[in-house]
Scaffold this motif. Structure first.
Motif, PDB file in Angstrom:
ATOM      1  N   THR A  56       0.748  -0.974  -0.108  1.00  0.00           N
ATOM      2  CA  THR A  56      -0.043  -0.005   0.030  1.00  0.00           C
ATOM      3  C   THR A  56       0.748   1.250   0.033  1.00  0.00           C
ATOM      4  OG1 THR A  56      -1.699  -1.060   1.282  1.00  0.00           O
ATOM      5  CG2 THR A  56      -1.975   1.183   1.289  1.00  0.00           C
ATOM      6  N   SER A  57       2.089   1.227   0.892  1.00  0.00           N
ATOM      7  CA  SER A  57       2.860   2.468   0.740  1.00  0.00           C
ATOM      8  C   SER A  57       3.570   2.500  -0.517  1.00  0.00           C
ATOM      9  CB  SER A  57       3.869   2.282   1.784  1.00  0.00           C
ATOM     10  OG  SER A  57       3.311   2.012   3.207  1.00  0.00           O
ATOM     11  N   ALA A  58       3.839   1.432  -1.042  1.00  0.00           N
ATOM     12  CA  ALA A  58       4.332   1.360  -2.337  1.00  0.00           C
ATOM     13  C   ALA A  58       3.447   2.335  -3.592  1.00  0.00           C
ATOM     14  CB  ALA A  58       4.900   0.009  -2.968  1.00  0.00           C
ATOM     15  N   LEU A  59       2.174   1.709  -3.439  1.00  0.00           N
ATOM     16  CA  LEU A  59       1.297   2.392  -4.228  1.00  0.00           C
ATOM     17  C   LEU A  59       1.227   3.719  -4.112  1.00  0.00           C
ATOM     18  CD1 LEU A  59      -1.433  -0.293  -4.234  1.00  0.00           C
ATOM     19  CD2 LEU A  59      -0.386   0.410  -6.400  1.00  0.00           C
ATOM     20  N   HIS A  60       1.101   4.286  -2.715  1.00  0.00           N
ATOM     21  CA  HIS A  60       0.977   5.800  -2.343  1.00  0.00           C
ATOM     22  C   HIS A  60       1.947   6.621  -2.794  1.00  0.00           C
ATOM     23  CE1 HIS A  60       0.647   8.788   0.996  1.00  0.00           C
ATOM     24  NE2 HIS A  60       0.217   9.303  -0.156  1.00  0.00           N
ATOM     25  N   LEU A  61       3.376   6.141  -2.759  1.00  0.00           N
ATOM     26  CA  LEU A  61       4.464   7.034  -3.079  1.00  0.00           C
ATOM     27  C   LEU A  61       4.383   6.957  -4.767  1.00  0.00           C
ATOM     28  CD1 LEU A  61       7.208   5.702  -0.706  1.00  0.00           C
ATOM     29  CD2 LEU A  61       5.695   7.653  -0.641  1.00  0.00           C
ATOM     30  N   ILE A  62       3.928   5.741  -5.486  1.00  0.00           N
ATOM     31  CA  ILE A  62       3.950   6.070  -7.095  1.00  0.00           C
ATOM     32  C   ILE A  62       3.088   7.259  -7.146  1.00  0.00           C
ATOM     33  CG2 ILE A  62       3.383   5.252  -8.951  1.00  0.00           C
ATOM     34  CD1 ILE A  62       4.449   2.596  -7.771  1.00  0.00           C
ATOM     35  N   ILE A  63       1.719   7.361  -6.914  1.00  0.00           N
ATOM     36  CA  ILE A  63       1.064   8.161  -7.010  1.00  0.00           C
ATOM     37  C   ILE A  63       1.387   9.632  -6.741  1.00  0.00           C
ATOM     38  CG2 ILE A  63      -1.263   9.389  -6.282  1.00  0.00           C
ATOM     39  CD1 ILE A  63      -1.919   6.850  -7.843  1.00  0.00           C
ATOM     40  N   ASP A 202      11.921   2.102 -14.169  1.00  0.00           N
ATOM     41  CA  ASP A 202      13.129   2.539 -14.854  1.00  0.00           C
ATOM     42  C   ASP A 202      13.228   3.789 -14.925  1.00  0.00           C
ATOM     43  OD1 ASP A 202      14.019  -0.260 -15.549  1.00  0.00           O
ATOM     44  OD2 ASP A 202      12.716   0.053 -17.293  1.00  0.00           O
ATOM     45  N   ASP A 203      12.366   4.552 -14.318  1.00  0.00           N
ATOM     46  CA  ASP A 203      12.150   5.887 -14.331  1.00  0.00           C
ATOM     47  C   ASP A 203      13.028   6.601 -13.167  1.00  0.00           C
ATOM     48  OD1 ASP A 203      11.310   8.678 -13.768  1.00  0.00           O
ATOM     49  OD2 ASP A 203       9.633   8.241 -15.065  1.00  0.00           O
ATOM     50  N   GLU A 204      14.161   7.232 -13.469  1.00  0.00           N
ATOM     51  CA  GLU A 204      14.925   7.691 -12.314  1.00  0.00           C
ATOM     52  C   GLU A 204      14.609   8.994 -11.486  1.00  0.00           C
ATOM     53  OE1 GLU A 204      17.918  10.388 -10.350  1.00  0.00           O
ATOM     54  OE2 GLU A 204      16.618  11.049 -11.967  1.00  0.00           O
ATOM     55  N   LYS A 205      13.645   9.602 -12.032  1.00  0.00           N
ATOM     56  CA  LYS A 205      12.874  10.642 -11.126  1.00  0.00           C
ATOM     57  C   LYS A 205      11.678  10.019 -10.302  1.00  0.00           C
ATOM     58  CE  LYS A 205       9.940  14.769 -11.256  1.00  0.00           C
ATOM     59  NZ  LYS A 205       8.646  15.228 -12.202  1.00  0.00           N
ATOM     60  N   ILE A 206      11.164   8.909 -10.925  1.00  0.00           N
ATOM     61  CA  ILE A 206      10.191   8.489 -10.015  1.00  0.00           C
ATOM     62  C   ILE A 206      10.965   7.694  -8.747  1.00  0.00           C
ATOM     63  CG2 ILE A 206       8.566   6.541  -9.524  1.00  0.00           C
ATOM     64  CD1 ILE A 206       7.363   7.225 -12.375  1.00  0.00           C
ATOM     65  N   ALA A 207      12.005   7.013  -9.057  1.00  0.00           N
ATOM     66  CA  ALA A 207      13.027   6.107  -8.035  1.00  0.00           C
ATOM     67  C   ALA A 207      13.362   7.380  -7.028  1.00  0.00           C
ATOM     68  CB  ALA A 207      13.952   5.471  -8.914  1.00  0.00           C
ATOM     69  N   ARG A 208      13.831   8.201  -7.547  1.00  0.00           N
ATOM     70  CA  ARG A 208      14.588   9.150  -6.629  1.00  0.00           C
ATOM     71  C   ARG A 208      13.317   9.915  -5.611  1.00  0.00           C
ATOM     72  NH1 ARG A 208      14.926  14.542  -7.899  1.00  0.00           N
ATOM     73  NH2 ARG A 208      14.885  13.863 -10.062  1.00  0.00           N
ATOM     74  N   LEU A 209      12.311  10.180  -6.158  1.00  0.00           N
ATOM     75  CA  LEU A 209      11.208  10.783  -5.232  1.00  0.00           C
ATOM     76  C   LEU A 209      10.975   9.541  -4.131  1.00  0.00           C
ATOM     77  CD1 LEU A 209       9.433  12.901  -7.817  1.00  0.00           C
ATOM     78  CD2 LEU A 209      10.466  13.724  -5.978  1.00  0.00           C
ATOM     79  N   CYS A 210      10.418   8.465  -4.780  1.00  0.00           N
ATOM     80  CA  CYS A 210      10.000   7.366  -3.827  1.00  0.00           C
ATOM     81  C   CYS A 210      11.076   7.223  -2.573  1.00  0.00           C
ATOM     82  CB  CYS A 210       9.607   6.031  -4.619  1.00  0.00           C
ATOM     83  SG  CYS A 210       8.371   6.392  -5.747  1.00  0.00           S
ATOM     84  N   ARG A 211      12.187   6.987  -3.238  1.00  0.00           N
ATOM     85  CA  ARG A 211      13.498   6.601  -2.083  1.00  0.00           C
ATOM     86  C   ARG A 211      13.440   8.027  -1.159  1.00  0.00           C
ATOM     87  NH1 ARG A 211      16.906   2.980  -2.805  1.00  0.00           N
ATOM     88  NH2 ARG A 211      16.647   2.667  -5.104  1.00  0.00           N
ATOM     89  N   SER A 212      13.219   9.173  -1.360  1.00  0.00           N
ATOM     90  CA  SER A 212      13.171  10.491  -0.670  1.00  0.00           C
ATOM     91  C   SER A 212      11.900  10.174   0.313  1.00  0.00           C
ATOM     92  CB  SER A 212      13.288  11.583  -1.441  1.00  0.00           C
ATOM     93  OG  SER A 212      12.845  12.718  -0.480  1.00  0.00           O
ATOM     94  N   TYR A 234       8.065   5.165   5.467  1.00  0.00           N
ATOM     95  CA  TYR A 234       7.590   3.806   5.033  1.00  0.00           C
ATOM     96  C   TYR A 234       8.673   2.981   4.755  1.00  0.00           C
ATOM     97  CZ  TYR A 234       3.228   5.815   3.560  1.00  0.00           C
ATOM     98  OH  TYR A 234       1.957   6.610   3.431  1.00  0.00           O
ATOM     99  N   ARG A 235       9.906   3.125   5.705  1.00  0.00           N
ATOM    100  CA  ARG A 235      11.007   2.389   5.600  1.00  0.00           C
ATOM    101  C   ARG A 235      10.751   0.645   6.007  1.00  0.00           C
ATOM    102  NH1 ARG A 235      13.040   7.014   8.706  1.00  0.00           N
ATOM    103  NH2 ARG A 235      12.640   5.704  10.300  1.00  0.00           N
ATOM    104  N   LEU A 236      11.563   0.093   5.289  1.00  0.00           N
ATOM    105  CA  LEU A 236      11.446  -1.480   5.544  1.00  0.00           C
ATOM    106  C   LEU A 236      12.852  -1.992   6.371  1.00  0.00           C
ATOM    107  CD1 LEU A 236       9.791  -4.039   5.135  1.00  0.00           C
ATOM    108  CD2 LEU A 236      11.183  -4.524   2.872  1.00  0.00           C
ATOM    109  N   SER A 237      12.677  -2.405   7.395  1.00  0.00           N
ATOM    110  CA  SER A 237      13.900  -2.573   8.161  1.00  0.00           C
ATOM    111  C   SER A 237      14.817  -3.793   7.680  1.00  0.00           C
ATOM    112  CB  SER A 237      13.324  -3.090   9.490  1.00  0.00           C
ATOM    113  OG  SER A 237      13.141  -4.573   9.793  1.00  0.00           O
ATOM    114  N   ASP A 238      15.902  -3.890   8.229  1.00  0.00           N
ATOM    115  CA  ASP A 238      16.856  -4.953   7.598  1.00  0.00           C
ATOM    116  C   ASP A 238      16.654  -5.948   7.858  1.00  0.00           C
ATOM    117  OD1 ASP A 238      18.544  -2.498   6.681  1.00  0.00           O
ATOM    118  OD2 ASP A 238      20.204  -3.873   6.713  1.00  0.00           O
TER     119      ASP A 238
END
Ligand SMILES: *Cc1c(COP(=O)(O)O)cnc(C)c1O
Length: 412
Positions: A56-63, A202-212, A234-238
């Motif tokens: 769900t967090s993954a979907l939210h960040l993409i939006i 594959d989109d660098e901008k989407i990746a960077r924004l989601c990571r942030s 929305y971090r996932l622990s090690d």
């Protein structure tokens, strides 16, 4: 006997991997996170993978990364897990539902085109920013058509492949078919991290924004107390990532086991006229389940002309089995189906109606005024589904027990 609906498959290797992390100081944002992301990206064939704490967090960040917000609309399916539409609401955008294809249970691409063509005013057309398609139950949606539509109408494409890790569509892995894709790692998914999810793109901008945004809006390499944009935790622990790595290392074995269980069910159910076994695209499986196409159920993938020589492999579609959902024949009512579910449960067979359409959920009815009849295919399918127990290590005798009791429960 009591047979659960799903059952995670955790081996000694996975337990060891988790314990190893606990002996290090890196419980979050450590090397296992990086390793898990690299492994997912490589497996799916995408440049970037960003692990998060749920699908769900993954979907939210993409939006959010796509800049979809108030006043915008996203075309999606009413026949899915609720998160695939909720993520649009999180950003005050509006889901525009389009009914599904009765065989694949995926969004009907012809109806998307109809919907778009029905919008006569430029203003209405411009509100639509994206299509969010779901690979329902691990069966890929029609991505060639979706891509064509997205290109023609200048829309972003989001792939909810939370149920489809390892599925393939004409030479590409599920998750890699849109501008960004999503996986979920809840315990009932093909692989689990306990809770967890990932974005692939594959989109660098989407990746960077989601990571942030998964890390409180911090940009990589910046000061811990500098927050470049609105973000979340929305971090996932090690610890979770170590489990995910060990699971992903045996994904082929896992998918094979699930394939085998699905085939066993198909066989055992083949002589039961009352139920239809899950739809399997003819191109998926050279020996489709025997219960298919009895009443001339048209196969929508068959309308594609056969590929030029040498391109056969690239046109294949492969299911990654997520759940095993049978459908009762058309003359069963919802009440009868519910009685059958109850009967099965009383005999220790966990089962569920899968899914309950999103537009009929109480708060969607309230917000948008949806009612029964709005998306008739999704509704009529949903009234007749039964998800049977399904997991990697489901044994022969358990399958027999499920099937025997299904037979008993079906006696009207
Ligand atoms: C499981 C699932 C998700 C993600 O669920 P989480 O529980 O948040 O990890 C999203 N979409 C679909 C279709 C799913 O089945």
């Amino acid at each position: 006997m009591r047979i659960p609906l799903s059952n995670p498959d955790i081996t000694e290797r996975e337990r060891k991997a988790v314990l190893e992390v606990l002996r290090t100081p890196n419980l979050s944002l450590g090397p296992k996170l990086q390793e898990f992301e690299e492994k997912i990206a490589k497996y799916v064939g995408c440049h970037y993978a960003i692990a998060v704490n749920s699908g769900t967090s993954a979907l939210h960040l993409i939006i959010r990364a796509m800049g979809i917000g108030q006043g915008d609309e996203v075309i999606t399916t009413p026949f899915s897990f609720i998160a695939s539409a909720n993520c649009i609401l999180f950003e005050r955008a509006r889901p525009v539902f389009v009914d599904i294809d009765a065989e694949t249970l995926n969004i009907d691409v012809r109806k998307i085109v109809e919907k778009l063509k029905s919008l006569k005013k430029i203003k209405d057309l411009k509100k639509i920013k994206a299509i969010l398609a779901v690979d329902v139950f691990g069966h890929p949606a029609r991505w060639d058509k979706l891509k064509e539509i997205a290109k023609n109408y200048n829309l972003r494409l989001i792939e909810d492949s939370a149920e489809a890790l390892g599925a393939e569509y004409k030479g590409r892995k599920a998750g890699s078919l849109g501008d960004a894709g999503v996986f979920g790692f809840y315990p009932n998914k093909q692989i689990t991290t306990g809770e967890g999810g990932a974005i692939v793109t594959d989109d660098e901008k989407i990746a960077r924004l989601c990571r942030s945004m998964r890390n409180q809006g911090r940009d990589e390499g910046n000061d811990w107390l500098e927050h470049k944009r609105l973000g979340y935790n929305y971090r996932l622990s090690d610890i979770n990532c170590a489990l995910g790595c060990a699971q992903l290392e045996r994904i082929d074995e896992i998918l094979e086991k699930r394939d085998k269980v699905a085939k066993m069910y198909n066989e055992r159910l083949s002589d039961m006229d009352e139920v239809e076994t899950p739809y399997v695209s003819q191109e998926v499986n050279p020996s489709p389940s025997p219960n298919l196409s009895p009443q001339g159920r048209g196969n929508e993938e068959m309308i594609i002309p056969s590929p030029p020589r040498g391109e056969g492999i690239g046109r294949r579609i492969k299911i990654s089995w997520f759940v095993y959902v049978v459908r009762l024949r058309g003359d069963y009512t919802q009440a009868e189906r519910d009685k059958i579910l109850k009967g099965l449960r009383e005999r220790g067979v966990e089962c569920r109606a899968y899914f309950s359409p999103i537009h009929l959920q109480p708060f969607y009815r309230e917000m948008f005024g949806y009612k029964k009849g709005d998306f008739p295919i999704a509704e009529s399918v949903a009234e007749r589904t039964i998800a049977l127990p399904f997991y990697n290590n489901l044994r022969d005798e358990e399958i027999n027990y499920v099937v025997e009791n299904l037979k008993k429960a079906l006696k009207k």
